[in-house]
Structure formats: structure tokens, C-alpha cells
Design a protein around this motif. Structure first.
Motif, PDB file in Angstrom:
ATOM      1  N   ASP A 175       0.810  -1.220   0.000  1.00  0.00           N
ATOM      2  CA  ASP A 175       0.000   0.000   0.000  1.00  0.00           C
ATOM      3  C   ASP A 175       0.838   1.261   0.000  1.00  0.00           C
ATOM      4  N   GLY A 176       1.930   1.248   0.709  1.00  0.00           N
ATOM      5  CA  GLY A 176       2.777   2.433   0.764  1.00  0.00           C
ATOM      6  C   GLY A 176       4.233   2.034   0.784  1.00  0.00           C
ATOM      7  N   ALA A 177       5.020   2.705  -0.012  1.00  0.00           N
ATOM      8  CA  ALA A 177       6.453   2.418  -0.027  1.00  0.00           C
ATOM      9  C   ALA A 177       7.063   2.851   1.294  1.00  0.00           C
ATOM     10  N   THR A 178       8.055   2.112   1.704  1.00  0.00           N
ATOM     11  CA  THR A 178       8.768   2.449   2.922  1.00  0.00           C
ATOM     12  C   THR A 178      10.146   2.973   2.548  1.00  0.00           C
ATOM     13  N   ASP A 179      10.765   3.656   3.441  1.00  0.00           N
ATOM     14  CA  ASP A 179      12.110   4.178   3.238  1.00  0.00           C
ATOM     15  C   ASP A 179      13.091   3.009   3.155  1.00  0.00           C
ATOM     16  N   VAL A 180      14.100   3.114   2.316  1.00  0.00           N
ATOM     17  CA  VAL A 180      15.060   2.029   2.149  1.00  0.00           C
ATOM     18  C   VAL A 180      15.738   1.667   3.467  1.00  0.00           C
ATOM     19  N   ASN A 181      15.903   2.609   4.355  1.00  0.00           N
ATOM     20  CA  ASN A 181      16.562   2.324   5.628  1.00  0.00           C
ATOM     21  C   ASN A 181      15.675   1.580   6.619  1.00  0.00           C
ATOM     22  N   THR A 182      14.390   1.494   6.353  1.00  0.00           N
ATOM     23  CA  THR A 182      13.483   0.778   7.247  1.00  0.00           C
ATOM     24  C   THR A 182      12.797  -0.409   6.564  1.00  0.00           C
TER      25      THR A 182
ATOM     26  N   LEU B 277      30.758  -5.197  14.836  1.00  0.00           N
ATOM     27  CA  LEU B 277      30.411  -3.893  14.287  1.00  0.00           C
ATOM     28  C   LEU B 277      29.416  -3.206  15.210  1.00  0.00           C
ATOM     29  N   ASP B 278      29.440  -1.870  15.208  1.00  0.00           N
ATOM     30  CA  ASP B 278      28.389  -1.165  15.947  1.00  0.00           C
ATOM     31  C   ASP B 278      27.084  -1.287  15.161  1.00  0.00           C
ATOM     32  N   ARG B 279      26.012  -0.931  15.793  1.00  0.00           N
ATOM     33  CA  ARG B 279      24.692  -1.124  15.197  1.00  0.00           C
ATOM     34  C   ARG B 279      24.547  -0.401  13.855  1.00  0.00           C
ATOM     35  N   ASP B 280      25.003   0.850  13.769  1.00  0.00           N
ATOM     36  CA  ASP B 280      24.862   1.602  12.523  1.00  0.00           C
ATOM     37  C   ASP B 280      25.617   0.939  11.379  1.00  0.00           C
ATOM     38  N   ALA B 281      26.855   0.533  11.626  1.00  0.00           N
ATOM     39  CA  ALA B 281      27.652  -0.132  10.588  1.00  0.00           C
ATOM     40  C   ALA B 281      27.012  -1.465  10.197  1.00  0.00           C
ATOM     41  N   ALA B 282      26.527  -2.209  11.183  1.00  0.00           N
ATOM     42  CA  ALA B 282      25.874  -3.488  10.904  1.00  0.00           C
ATOM     43  C   ALA B 282      24.611  -3.287  10.070  1.00  0.00           C
ATOM     44  N   GLU B 283      23.845  -2.252  10.374  1.00  0.00           N
ATOM     45  CA  GLU B 283      22.635  -1.970   9.600  1.00  0.00           C
ATOM     46  C   GLU B 283      22.970  -1.629   8.150  1.00  0.00           C
ATOM     47  N   ARG B 284      24.005  -0.823   7.945  1.00  0.00           N
ATOM     48  CA  ARG B 284      24.407  -0.473   6.571  1.00  0.00           C
ATOM     49  C   ARG B 284      24.856  -1.715   5.802  1.00  0.00           C
ATOM     50  N   LEU B 285      25.679  -2.533   6.459  1.00  0.00           N
ATOM     51  CA  LEU B 285      26.178  -3.748   5.822  1.00  0.00           C
ATOM     52  C   LEU B 285      25.014  -4.681   5.482  1.00  0.00           C
ATOM     53  N   TYR B 286      24.132  -4.889   6.421  1.00  0.00           N
ATOM     54  CA  TYR B 286      22.970  -5.755   6.214  1.00  0.00           C
ATOM     55  C   TYR B 286      22.120  -5.238   5.062  1.00  0.00           C
ATOM     56  N   LEU B 287      21.824  -3.961   5.045  1.00  0.00           N
ATOM     57  CA  LEU B 287      20.988  -3.400   3.984  1.00  0.00           C
ATOM     58  C   LEU B 287      21.629  -3.597   2.612  1.00  0.00           C
ATOM     59  N   HIS B 288      22.904  -3.261   2.488  1.00  0.00           N
ATOM     60  CA  HIS B 288      23.568  -3.388   1.185  1.00  0.00           C
ATOM     61  C   HIS B 288      23.627  -4.839   0.721  1.00  0.00           C
ATOM     62  N   LEU B 289      23.934  -5.745   1.636  1.00  0.00           N
ATOM     63  CA  LEU B 289      24.001  -7.150   1.255  1.00  0.00           C
ATOM     64  C   LEU B 289      22.615  -7.704   0.942  1.00  0.00           C
ATOM     65  N   TRP B 290      21.598  -7.246   1.669  1.00  0.00           N
ATOM     66  CA  TRP B 290      20.243  -7.696   1.359  1.00  0.00           C
ATOM     67  C   TRP B 290      19.834  -7.204  -0.031  1.00  0.00           C
ATOM     68  N   LEU B 291      20.123  -5.963  -0.350  1.00  0.00           N
ATOM     69  CA  LEU B 291      19.787  -5.449  -1.682  1.00  0.00           C
ATOM     70  C   LEU B 291      20.439  -6.309  -2.762  1.00  0.00           C
ATOM     71  N   TYR B 292      21.671  -6.678  -2.558  1.00  0.00           N
ATOM     72  CA  TYR B 292      22.386  -7.496  -3.525  1.00  0.00           C
ATOM     73  C   TYR B 292      21.785  -8.907  -3.597  1.00  0.00           C
ATOM     74  N   ALA B 293      21.584  -9.525  -2.436  1.00  0.00           N
ATOM     75  CA  ALA B 293      21.007 -10.875  -2.401  1.00  0.00           C
ATOM     76  C   ALA B 293      19.593 -10.875  -2.960  1.00  0.00           C
ATOM     77  N   HIS B 294      18.846  -9.805  -2.681  1.00  0.00           N
ATOM     78  CA  HIS B 294      17.472  -9.726  -3.198  1.00  0.00           C
ATOM     79  C   HIS B 294      17.480  -9.670  -4.726  1.00  0.00           C
ATOM     80  N   GLY B 295      18.421  -8.949  -5.283  1.00  0.00           N
ATOM     81  CA  GLY B 295      18.519  -8.899  -6.742  1.00  0.00           C
ATOM     82  C   GLY B 295      18.748 -10.279  -7.334  1.00  0.00           C
ATOM     83  N   ILE B 296      19.666 -11.027  -6.753  1.00  0.00           N
ATOM     84  CA  ILE B 296      19.930 -12.390  -7.224  1.00  0.00           C
ATOM     85  C   ILE B 296      18.675 -13.246  -7.059  1.00  0.00           C
ATOM     86  N   ALA B 297      18.063 -13.159  -5.879  1.00  0.00           N
ATOM     87  CA  ALA B 297      16.875 -13.961  -5.585  1.00  0.00           C
ATOM     88  C   ALA B 297      15.727 -13.621  -6.536  1.00  0.00           C
ATOM     89  N   ALA B 298      15.528 -12.342  -6.812  1.00  0.00           N
ATOM     90  CA  ALA B 298      14.449 -11.935  -7.719  1.00  0.00           C
ATOM     91  C   ALA B 298      14.687 -12.465  -9.133  1.00  0.00           C
TER      92      ALA B 298
END
Length: 191
Positions: A107-114, A136-157
């Protein structure tokens, strides 16, 4: 006195999930569900109030199937790579469930960070595996997780839609290459 239910909630949800897994989420109708149960649609509505409620139960069941893949990934070493590999395996083995959970309109797009918290109930456990596994601290871990998820999601899609095929070795190499680069980048930021 309400009529006695011919089918249990679990039987109906399993049939609904079978339809979605085989034919896609658009195929989940009262008529199709009745046919899957070898009945009319009427008995479904002694257990559920509406097809929207059935669809929500099918999504919850699909999330449970996906959670099994995440649990297997978290049990691997390294856990974060295991989760990425299992995410892609879920797309390959259950493409219609993957599309239901991760490629359906919202229904509504969410921000990439959330986005991760919004679409994946396993996100907190996965994030913790990054924090714990790589100090890693939380901020660094969140950035790493997001970037890797975007990459893995592309492969998965690409896999879930039948656009590309990849070997397990290809997937492992790709995930490792991107991860190593992103981890080095995050560690450089903290120097």
C-alpha cells in the motif's frame, strides 16, 4: 448454533498455501480453495470470515516457511552468509512464496533504511548476527545488512522470476565478494 466445521483452520491454510505455492497468490480464490479441498467453498466460511482472512493466514504460513530457511542460515558459519544463501535458496525452491512475501505490491512504499524491518520479521535476528559475527556497531551493521540484502534480493528476484540461473558456487562467490568489500568499507570508516 453455528454449523460444524468440515475442515480445520490448519487444513484450510495448508490448502491455501499449496495453491499459492503452485499457482501464485492471484490463484487463491474461494472457488479454487474449495476445489483444492474437494468441496464447495461454503465450509471455508465456517472457519474464516472472509477470503481476506484466508489470504492473511496464507501469508503467515508462507512467513513460517521462510523462517525455517532463515533459521538454517543463522545456524551456519558464518551466520550472515548462511542467511543470504538461504534467502536465495528460498527464492529458488519456493519462487511463488518468495514473490508473495518479497515482491508483492504494498500500500505504501517504505524508506530504504526501514524496509528490512517492514518486510522481514527475521530482521532483528539477522542484524544481531552481523553485530555479533563482525564486531560492528549497530549503525555499521545496519548499513552492511541493507547493502548485502539489496544485492542478495537482486539475485533472488532474478531466480524467482526465471530470468537467470546461478550455481551454488556462483552465489557463494558473489556474496563473499560484495561482503568483503562492504566490510572493509565499514571498517575504514571506523579508523
Amino acid at each position: 448454533m453455528p454449523p460444524k466445521a468440515k475442515f480445520t483452520r490448519e487444513q484450510i491454510v495448508k490448502a491455501a498455501l499449496d495453491i499459492v505455492e503452485r499457482d501464485g497468490s492471484d490463484a487463491l480464490t474461494a472457488r479454487a480453495l474449495g476445489q483444492e479441498l474437494k468441496s464447495s467453498a461454503r465450509p471455508i466460511f465456517t472457519v474464516f470470515d472472509s477470503m481476506d482472512e484466508v489470504r492473511a493466514a496464507a501469508v503467515a504460513a508462507a512467513k513460517s516457511v521462510y523462517a525455517e530457511y532463515v533459521a538454517r542460515g543463522l545456524a551456519e558459519t558464518p551466520a550472515f552468509k548462511g542467511v543470504g544463501t538461504e534467502y536465495i535458496r528460498f527464492a529458488a525452491e519456493k519462487p511463488k512464496l518468495f514473490r508473495l512475501l518479497f515482491m508483492s505490491e504494498r500500500d505504501g512504499a517504505t524508506d530504504v533504511n526501514t524496509v528490512l524491518g517492514a518486510i522481514d520479521d527475521s530482521a532483528p535476528a539477522i542484524l544481531q548476527s552481523v553485530i555479533d559475527g563482525y564486531s560492528l556497531d549497530r549503525d555499521a551493521a545496519e548499513r552492511l545488512y541493507l547493502h548485502l540484502w539489496l544485492y542478495a534480493h537482486g539475485i533472488a528476484a532474478l531466480i524467482a522470476t526465471g530470468v537467470c540461473e546461478f550455481t551454488a558456487g556462483d552465489i557463494s562467490d558473489m556474496l563473499t565478494s560484495v561482503f568483503v568489500g562492504m566490510l572493509a568499507r565499514e571498517r575504514e570508516k571506523n579508523l
